[in-house]
Design a protein around this motif. Sequence first.
Motif, mmCIF file in Angstrom:
data_model
loop_
_atom_site.group_PDB
_atom_site.id
_atom_site.type_symbol
_atom_site.label_atom_id
_atom_site.label_comp_id
_atom_site.label_asym_id
_atom_site.label_seq_id
_atom_site.Cartn_x
_atom_site.Cartn_y
_atom_site.Cartn_z
ATOM 1 N N ARG A 272 0.822 -1.214 0.000
ATOM 2 C CA ARG A 272 0.000 0.000 0.000
ATOM 3 C C ARG A 272 0.851 1.257 0.000
ATOM 4 N N PHE A 273 2.133 1.104 0.330
ATOM 5 C CA PHE A 273 3.027 2.257 0.359
ATOM 6 C C PHE A 273 3.902 2.334 -0.895
ATOM 7 N N ALA A 274 3.606 1.482 -1.882
ATOM 8 C CA ALA A 274 4.478 1.400 -3.058
ATOM 9 C C ALA A 274 4.605 2.736 -3.780
ATOM 10 N N SER A 275 3.495 3.479 -3.911
ATOM 11 C CA SER A 275 3.556 4.736 -4.667
ATOM 12 C C SER A 275 4.502 5.748 -4.030
ATOM 13 N N LEU A 276 4.675 5.650 -2.708
ATOM 14 C CA LEU A 276 5.574 6.569 -2.013
ATOM 15 C C LEU A 276 7.003 6.053 -1.952
ATOM 16 N N LEU A 277 7.152 4.744 -1.764
ATOM 17 C CA LEU A 277 8.467 4.184 -1.497
ATOM 18 C C LEU A 277 9.189 3.681 -2.739
ATOM 19 N N THR A 278 8.484 3.583 -3.864
ATOM 20 C CA THR A 278 9.113 3.009 -5.050
ATOM 21 C C THR A 278 10.425 3.690 -5.435
ATOM 22 N N PRO A 279 10.517 5.030 -5.458
ATOM 23 C CA PRO A 279 11.807 5.638 -5.824
ATOM 24 C C PRO A 279 12.939 5.240 -4.872
ATOM 25 N N LEU A 280 12.635 5.136 -3.570
ATOM 26 C CA LEU A 280 13.665 4.722 -2.613
ATOM 27 C C LEU A 280 14.068 3.274 -2.848
ATOM 28 N N TRP A 281 13.072 2.422 -3.079
ATOM 29 C CA TRP A 281 13.368 1.021 -3.362
ATOM 30 C C TRP A 281 14.203 0.890 -4.631
ATOM 31 N N ASP A 282 13.836 1.646 -5.665
ATOM 32 C CA ASP A 282 14.583 1.566 -6.919
ATOM 33 C C ASP A 282 16.008 2.093 -6.754
ATOM 34 N N GLY A 283 16.162 3.111 -5.916
ATOM 35 C CA GLY A 283 17.507 3.608 -5.644
ATOM 36 C C GLY A 283 18.372 2.558 -4.975
ATOM 37 N N LEU A 284 17.790 1.815 -4.038
ATOM 38 C CA LEU A 284 18.531 0.744 -3.386
ATOM 39 C C LEU A 284 18.872 -0.363 -4.382
ATOM 40 N N GLY A 285 17.911 -0.663 -5.255
ATOM 41 C CA GLY A 285 18.177 -1.666 -6.277
ATOM 42 C C GLY A 285 19.303 -1.256 -7.211
ATOM 43 N N LEU A 286 19.337 0.021 -7.604
ATOM 44 C CA LEU A 286 20.431 0.521 -8.443
ATOM 45 C C LEU A 286 21.768 0.414 -7.723
ATOM 46 N N LEU A 287 21.782 0.717 -6.438
ATOM 47 C CA LEU A 287 23.022 0.620 -5.668
ATOM 48 C C LEU A 287 23.535 -0.813 -5.661
ATOM 49 N N ARG A 288 22.631 -1.754 -5.472
ATOM 50 C CA ARG A 288 23.039 -3.164 -5.469
ATOM 51 C C ARG A 288 23.542 -3.582 -6.846
ATOM 52 N N ALA A 289 22.888 -3.100 -7.889
ATOM 53 C CA ALA A 289 23.336 -3.436 -9.243
ATOM 54 C C ALA A 289 24.719 -2.858 -9.513
ATOM 55 N N TRP A 290 24.946 -1.637 -9.023
ATOM 56 C CA TRP A 290 26.233 -0.992 -9.255
ATOM 57 C C TRP A 290 27.363 -1.713 -8.526
ATOM 58 N N ARG A 291 27.051 -2.270 -7.358
ATOM 59 C CA ARG A 291 28.080 -2.953 -6.577
ATOM 60 C C ARG A 291 28.329 -4.382 -7.033
ATOM 61 N N ALA A 292 27.431 -4.931 -7.832
ATOM 62 C CA ALA A 292 27.561 -6.330 -8.238
ATOM 63 C C ALA A 292 28.814 -6.509 -9.093
ATOM 64 N N PRO A 293 29.659 -7.471 -8.765
ATOM 65 C CA PRO A 293 30.891 -7.665 -9.542
ATOM 66 C C PRO A 293 30.590 -8.142 -10.962
ATOM 67 N N GLY A 294 31.273 -7.537 -11.922
ATOM 68 C CA GLY A 294 31.174 -7.986 -13.298
ATOM 69 C C GLY A 294 29.973 -7.492 -14.068
ATOM 70 N N SER A 295 29.077 -6.732 -13.435
ATOM 71 C CA SER A 295 27.886 -6.282 -14.169
ATOM 72 C C SER A 295 27.554 -4.828 -13.877
ATOM 73 N N ARG A 296 28.573 -4.023 -13.660
ATOM 74 C CA ARG A 296 28.343 -2.599 -13.411
ATOM 75 C C ARG A 296 27.677 -1.975 -14.634
ATOM 76 N N PRO A 297 26.563 -1.266 -14.445
ATOM 77 C CA PRO A 297 25.802 -0.762 -15.606
ATOM 78 C C PRO A 297 26.575 0.257 -16.427
ATOM 79 N N ASP A 298 26.474 0.112 -17.743
ATOM 80 C CA ASP A 298 27.006 1.110 -18.666
ATOM 81 C C ASP A 298 25.944 2.132 -19.037
#
Length: 411
Positions: A68-94
Motif C-alpha cells: 500500500r506504500f508502493a507509490s511513495l516508497l518506489t523511488p527509494l526502493w529503486d535507488g537501493l536496487g540501483l546501488l546493489r546493481a552498481w556494486r555487483a561484480p562484473g555487471s556494473r551498468p554502462d
Amino acid sequence: MHTPFPIAHIACIVRDPLPPTRADLLRLFGAEMPRHGIGATLVGQAGEHAGPPWRGGGMYAVGRFSSRFASLLTPLWDGLGLLRAWRAPGSRPDCIQVRDKVASGVLARIVAAVLGVPFVVWLSFPIVEGYAVRRDAIWRQGRVLAWLPHALRAVVARTVLYGFVLPGARHVFVQSDAMAAALAVRGVPRARMTAVPMGVDTALFDRRHITPSLDPRLDGRRVVLYLGSVAQSRQSDFLLDVVALLRTHDPDVLLVIAGDAPSADEKAWMRAQIARRALGRHVLLTGWLPQRTALGYAVRAHAALSPIPRGALFDVSSPTKLVEYLALGIPCVANDIPDQAHVIAASGAGLCVPMDPAAFAAAVRRLLDEPLLAAAFAARGPAWVAGHRSYAILGQQVARAYTALLARGAP
C-alpha cells in the motif's frame, strides 16, 4: 549474432512486478539482447507470483509491488536496487534506463549524471495521459475528495516527465511512431527516439504447432474471435454491439472472447452486458485460459476483431492483438488507430474501418461471405509478421540503438 558474454550492461528500472512475465521484457531483454552482447539487470519490486527465470542478466527486487506504500516508497526502493546493481561484480551498468516510472525517472536521471553513464527512458504507454484519464473518470463519478489527489498527481507527473525526465534522456524508446510524433510536439528531438512496437514470438504463434480446440460449442458455428482482456475502459461492449448486428444476418455466428476482465466488478459488468442484449447463444466468454488453450480457440476462428478506442491514451499504442492474429493466419478487422492502420495497410492481411458497430459488422460479413478474400488475408499475415514484428527483428533494431548510444558514452 550470438555473443555468449555480454559486452554491455543496462540497469533497467521497470514498472512490472519481478520476476517479469511480460513477453516484451522476457523476449527482448531476456533473450534477444544477450544475443547481441547486451545484458539487462532488472530493478523493481517483487510480485506475488513466481515468474520464469530471468536470463538476461541480474535482477534486484526491492520492496513489494502490492504494498500500500508502493507509490511513495518506489523511488527509494529503486535507488537501493540501483546501488546493489552498481556494486555487483562484473555487471556494473554502462547505462541506466527507466521504464514507465516518473518519480524513479527523476532518481535515475540524477544517478546517471553522478555516475557518468547515459540515461535512457522507455515509454511503453502514455503514463501522464493515463493519469489524466483516471482523474477525469473519478470526476465524472462525482467523487470530489478522491479527485483531488488524482488531479494533483496528473499535474505533477506531467510537469516532471516533460520538464525534467525526458529532456535529460540521451535516448527515448517509444511504443509507436504516433507516440514519437506526440513527444516531438513536446520538444523531444525525433532523432533521439526509437519506436519499438509490440512484437510476437513467431514460434509460439505458429498455427502449424497449435492444436485446435475440441470445444463442441464451436462446431457448426461461424466463429469470430476476440483474444485478450475486456474492460469498460476498452469499451468492450462494442464487441457485443457488433455481434448483435451480425446475428440478424447470420444466426450461426458465435463471438468467442478468449479471455476475461481483470477484476471481479469488470467481469460482472461484461456478463451483465451480454445478458442485457440476450446474446447468450452468440457469445462464448471463456474466462482466463492457459495460453496454448486460448490459441486452440483462436485457430478455430473465421475472423478476428481488434477494436481499440480512439483518443490520447490509445492512439499512441501498439496493440499486440492485431499482430498476433496475423501471425496465426486469421483474417482480421481492426479500427483506425495509427499503428493498426499501418499494420493493415503494410501487410494487406485484413480490413481497417472506423470503430463503428455497423462498419465492423459489414467488414466481418465480407470476410465470412468472401472466402477467397479471407484466405488471401490469412496467407499474408504470418510472413509479414515474421519480417516486421517478430522479436528477432525488433531485437536487431533495439540492439542497434543501444550499440550506437553506448558507443557515444555519457554526455
